[in-house]
Design a protein around this motif. Structure first.
Motif, short mmCIF file in Angstrom:
data_model
loop_
_atom_site.label_atom_id
_atom_site.label_comp_id
_atom_site.label_asym_id
_atom_site.label_seq_id
_atom_site.Cartn_x
_atom_site.Cartn_y
_atom_site.Cartn_z
N GLU A 201 0.82 -1.21 0.00
CA GLU A 201 0.00 0.00 0.00
C GLU A 201 0.85 1.25 0.00
O GLU A 201 0.55 2.24 -0.69
CB GLU A 201 -0.95 -0.01 1.20
CG GLU A 201 -2.19 -0.85 0.93
CD GLU A 201 -2.84 -1.34 2.20
OE1 GLU A 201 -2.59 -0.74 3.27
OE2 GLU A 201 -3.60 -2.33 2.12
N ALA A 202 1.93 1.23 0.78
CA ALA A 202 2.82 2.38 0.84
C ALA A 202 3.38 2.68 -0.54
O ALA A 202 3.42 3.84 -0.99
CB ALA A 202 3.96 2.12 1.82
N ALA A 203 3.77 1.61 -1.25
CA ALA A 203 4.33 1.81 -2.59
C ALA A 203 3.28 2.39 -3.53
O ALA A 203 3.54 3.36 -4.25
CB ALA A 203 4.85 0.48 -3.13
N LEU A 204 2.08 1.79 -3.49
CA LEU A 204 1.02 2.26 -4.39
C LEU A 204 0.63 3.71 -4.05
O LEU A 204 0.34 4.51 -4.94
CB LEU A 204 -0.19 1.34 -4.29
CG LEU A 204 0.02 -0.07 -4.87
CD1 LEU A 204 -1.17 -0.96 -4.56
CD2 LEU A 204 0.25 0.00 -6.38
N ALA A 205 0.67 4.05 -2.75
CA ALA A 205 0.32 5.40 -2.33
C ALA A 205 1.29 6.43 -2.89
O ALA A 205 0.96 7.59 -3.08
CB ALA A 205 0.28 5.49 -0.81
N LEU A 206 2.53 5.97 -3.17
CA LEU A 206 3.51 6.89 -3.73
C LEU A 206 3.30 7.09 -5.23
O LEU A 206 4.06 7.81 -5.87
CB LEU A 206 4.92 6.36 -3.48
CG LEU A 206 5.38 6.46 -2.02
CD1 LEU A 206 6.68 5.74 -1.82
CD2 LEU A 206 5.51 7.93 -1.60
N GLY A 207 2.31 6.41 -5.74
CA GLY A 207 1.94 6.67 -7.13
C GLY A 207 2.61 5.78 -8.15
O GLY A 207 2.52 6.03 -9.35
N VAL A 208 3.32 4.73 -7.71
CA VAL A 208 3.95 3.85 -8.70
C VAL A 208 2.91 2.90 -9.26
O VAL A 208 1.88 2.65 -8.62
CB VAL A 208 5.11 3.04 -8.09
CG1 VAL A 208 6.13 3.99 -7.50
CG2 VAL A 208 4.61 2.05 -7.06
N MET A 213 5.75 -1.63 -8.62
CA MET A 213 5.57 -2.09 -7.24
C MET A 213 5.97 -3.55 -7.11
O MET A 213 6.69 -3.93 -6.18
CB MET A 213 4.10 -1.87 -6.83
CG MET A 213 3.78 -2.15 -5.39
SD MET A 213 3.29 -3.85 -5.11
CE MET A 213 1.71 -3.88 -5.94
N THR A 214 5.55 -4.38 -8.08
CA THR A 214 5.85 -5.81 -7.99
C THR A 214 7.35 -6.07 -8.11
O THR A 214 7.94 -6.76 -7.29
CB THR A 214 5.10 -6.58 -9.10
OG1 THR A 214 3.73 -6.24 -9.02
CG2 THR A 214 5.28 -8.06 -8.93
N THR A 215 7.95 -5.49 -9.15
CA THR A 215 9.36 -5.83 -9.40
C THR A 215 10.30 -5.16 -8.41
O THR A 215 11.29 -5.75 -8.00
CB THR A 215 9.76 -5.42 -10.83
OG1 THR A 215 9.40 -4.05 -11.03
CG2 THR A 215 9.07 -6.28 -11.86
N ARG A 216 10.02 -3.91 -8.02
CA ARG A 216 10.98 -3.19 -7.18
C ARG A 216 10.71 -3.33 -5.69
O ARG A 216 11.63 -3.21 -4.88
CB ARG A 216 10.99 -1.70 -7.53
CG ARG A 216 11.27 -1.39 -8.98
CD ARG A 216 12.70 -1.73 -9.32
NE ARG A 216 12.95 -1.58 -10.74
CZ ARG A 216 13.34 -0.44 -11.29
NH1 ARG A 216 13.53 0.62 -10.56
NH2 ARG A 216 13.54 -0.38 -12.59
N VAL A 217 9.46 -3.52 -5.32
CA VAL A 217 9.16 -3.56 -3.89
C VAL A 217 8.89 -5.00 -3.43
O VAL A 217 9.58 -5.53 -2.55
CB VAL A 217 7.96 -2.65 -3.55
CG1 VAL A 217 7.66 -2.72 -2.06
CG2 VAL A 217 8.24 -1.23 -3.98
N LEU A 218 7.92 -5.62 -4.10
CA LEU A 218 7.52 -6.95 -3.66
C LEU A 218 8.66 -7.95 -3.77
O LEU A 218 8.98 -8.65 -2.81
CB LEU A 218 6.36 -7.44 -4.53
CG LEU A 218 4.95 -7.22 -4.02
CD1 LEU A 218 3.97 -7.96 -4.91
CD2 LEU A 218 4.85 -7.74 -2.59
#
Lengths: 316, 292
Positions: A201-208, A213-218
């Motif tokens: 959610e934090a990643a998506l909230a930053l607008g990515v 989000m999947t490749t860089r965060v998850l």
């Protein structure tokens, strides 16, 4: 009447005895549990150590014989019938390496892809259908995969590549890849699924977007678990015996290309051990080959464990 | 089905060893093991024996009432002798002559000729070699199996330039040893040869592959409609030639017992040498009775 009265009396006595002992009983349970688990742990680790020591003891004479480790791994070929017998296993470890590389280079990207699909993209219904399927695939005995490859891949290679005979390192590697994909996929899906929702959610909230989000965060967050998935697949690939015995061709020539026939270490051992005399140099060489395989597996697992720990610590 | 049965017997042997040792009942079960050539014969023979005489006292009134149990397992001739030496089995199935060294290690022993097996050179009927050639000399075979001849064109100019696929058994198999001794001599087998773990797997592969040449039990080769066999020095690997001793690539099928055979073992050996001879013939081997 008297019997039931006596029984009631007895159960009352037991329950009062129980309540008086409740505290010490719990700690007793705890101690028993602790010791039994410790014992099980020691037994499990002990088995590993004993197996390693036994294999090393059988292999020991070869490692310090006339040609030594160098001869075993590099210079000598496998000619047990010649005089004096040549008992080098270079063709075997090269075959193992080739088959494992082929299998992992296909299975890891595919497995990660399936893992990401299950964890992120698939709708709940598909996810629920897919995961048991993967578990089922992972549970199919290797001889079934081997036989499947033998009746499909081998004739197909013969007709489409005009090979004289279809058994090859590539055929073995392909089937091995099919065998380890379920392991890599389900383990990595689990690792990805375990990433906390607030991170996403934090990643998506930053607008990515979802892809970023999947490749860089998850994937980064789940990397230790995904490493474990690769380790699992690698272990299975290195140790797999029946499928590679049936598909790699079981030839002792040094393979030069993926379309050549080869004999992975496991296939060499199962082919020759039954006929090797107890205490003969041949048996010792086979144990030495097994030792090489074990050392590689332990080393790879240790390395992956280290990497995994470093990643976990690095993030915290 | 037979294969499955013999595998089950093999597993049963392991279980049997444990339970028998526990019960201290050493006489009740006979364990035979070794050559995979003899395995199907002995597996059929033993199940026939067990069905016919349910308990030992029906074989011979002086024996115990325990059930007749004969465990048969494969492993190869070398394994048979090795297990006989270590006392794991009572009857070693060996599909070659015993080596001098093995005879010495065994000390006092009995070996019984069950039948003879010829090793035939064969290709499948779709292989063009079958139409061009009728036989080989030992020298030709040696250069073929050592990998000196790489394509069919090198055997005969009119044949296609297809590579020759050599099929062999592993280095411990009886047929490999006899082939090495009588044909290859000093030469080594080509390392490119595919090593198959049993005669059954060898037959299957040879029938499926049009480029393959193999040395295989003549019984299997002659019984298969899809295979063509070759003469060796102008002698065909027929039963008659094997019986007369004309065909050079023949090997004995032996049951070997260390020391003096126990009564139960002796009865089973007698059965194998009489009633089971038709099973030997049924598998395409030459039974001992006509050999003698």
């Amino acid at each position: 009447m008297t019997v039931s009265g006596a029984a009631g009396n007895f159960s009352a006595r037991v329950s009062s005895w129980r309540s008086s002992l409740a505290v010490s009983e719990e700690s007793l349970q705890e101690t028993v549990a602790r010791f039994s688990f410790l014992f099980l742990l020691i037994a499990a680790l002990g088995t590993l150590v004993v197996v390693l020591l036994m294999v090393a003891r059988e292999a020991y004479p070869v490692l310090f014989s006339r040609s030594g480790l160098w001869g075993l791994l590099i210079t000598e070929s496998w000619e047990p019938l010649s005089e004096p017998a040549q008992l080098g296993v270079r063709h075997a470890w090269i075959s193992t390496l080739a088959v494992t590389t082929i299998a992992l280079s296909l299975a890891v990207p595919l497995g990660f892809g399936i893992g990401i699909f299950i964890a992120e993209i698939a709708p709940a219904a598909i996810k629920e259908a897919l995961q048991p399927c993967l578990e089922l695939l992972a549970g199919i005995p290797s001889v079934v995969y081997g036989f499947f490859g033998y009746v499909t891949l081998v004739p197909w290679f013969e007709t489409s590549f005009e090979m004289a005979t279809g058994e090859s390192l590539l055929a073995a590697g392909l089937i091995l890849a099919v065998m380890i994909v379920p392991f890599v996929a389900s383990t990595s899906a689990e690792a990805l699924g375990a990433v906390p929702g607030d991170v996403k959610e934090a990643a998506l909230a930053l607008g990515v977007n979802r892809c970023w989000m999947t490749t860089r965060v998850l994937v980064r967050h789940a990397a230790p678990g995904m490493f474990a998935a690769v380790a699992l697949g690698l272990g299975r690939a290195l140790g797999e015996t029946l499928a590679v015995l049936m598909l790699a061709g079981n030839s002792v020539a040094l393979p030069a290309s993926p379309l050549d026939r080869g004999q992975p270490i496991t296939a060499l051992i199962i082919t020759e051990l039954g006929e090797a005399g107890v205490g003969s140099p041949k048996q010792e060489a086979l144990f030495a080959a097994a030792l090489v395989l074990m050392v590689v597996i332990v080393a790879v697992n240790t390395l992956i464990g280290r990497l995994k720990r470093r990643m976990l610590h690095g993030r915290v | 089905m037979k294969k499955l049965f013999s595998i089950l017997l093999g597993m049963g042997m392991l279980v049997g060893m444990v339970t028998n040792a526990a019960a201290g009942d050493q006489d009740a079960a006979i364990r035979a093991g070794g050559s995979t050539t003899l395995l199907p014969i002995m597996a059929n023979c033993s199940s026939e024996f067990m069905e016919k005489y349910q308990t030992w006292d029906r074989v011979d009134a002086s024996l115990s009432k325990a059930a007749t149990t004969v465990f048969v397992t494969g492993g190869g001739s070398g394994f048979g002798v090795k297990s006989l030496l270590s006392g794991v089995i009572d009857i070693g199935m060996v599909s070659r002559d015993l080596k001098d060294k093995e005879k010495k290690l065994l000390g006092e022993h009995q070996s019984y000729l069950v039948g003879k097996d010829a090793v035939a050179i064969a290709v499948n009927t779709r292989n063009p070699l079958g139409a061009r050639k009728t036989g080989f000399t030992p020298a030709e075979l040696a250069s073929l199996f050592s990998g000196e001849l790489k394509s069919y064109q090198e055997i005969d100019r009119s044949l296609p330039a297809k590579p020759i696929v050599l099929l062999s058994r592993d280095s411990g198999a009886g047929s490999t040893e006899i082939f090495q001794e009588k044909i290859m001599g000093e030469k080594k087998f080509s390392p490119k040869a595919l090593q198959l773990p049993s005669q059954g797997a060898l037959l299957e592969k040879l029938q499926a592959n049009n480029n393959a040449v193999a040395y295989i039990s003549s019984g299997l080769a002659l019984n298969s409609k899809n295979l063509k066999t070759f003469a060796l020095d102008n002698v065909e690997p027929t039963d008659a030639n094997v019986t007369k001793g004309n065909y050079p690539l023949a090997r004995p099928l032996l049951m070997v017992v260390k020391g003096a055979p126990a009564p139960t073992v002796r009865h089973f050996v007698d059965y194998a040498l009489s009633s089971c001879q038709k099973i030997v013939a049924g598998h395409g081997y030459v039974p001992a009775r006509s050999v003698n």
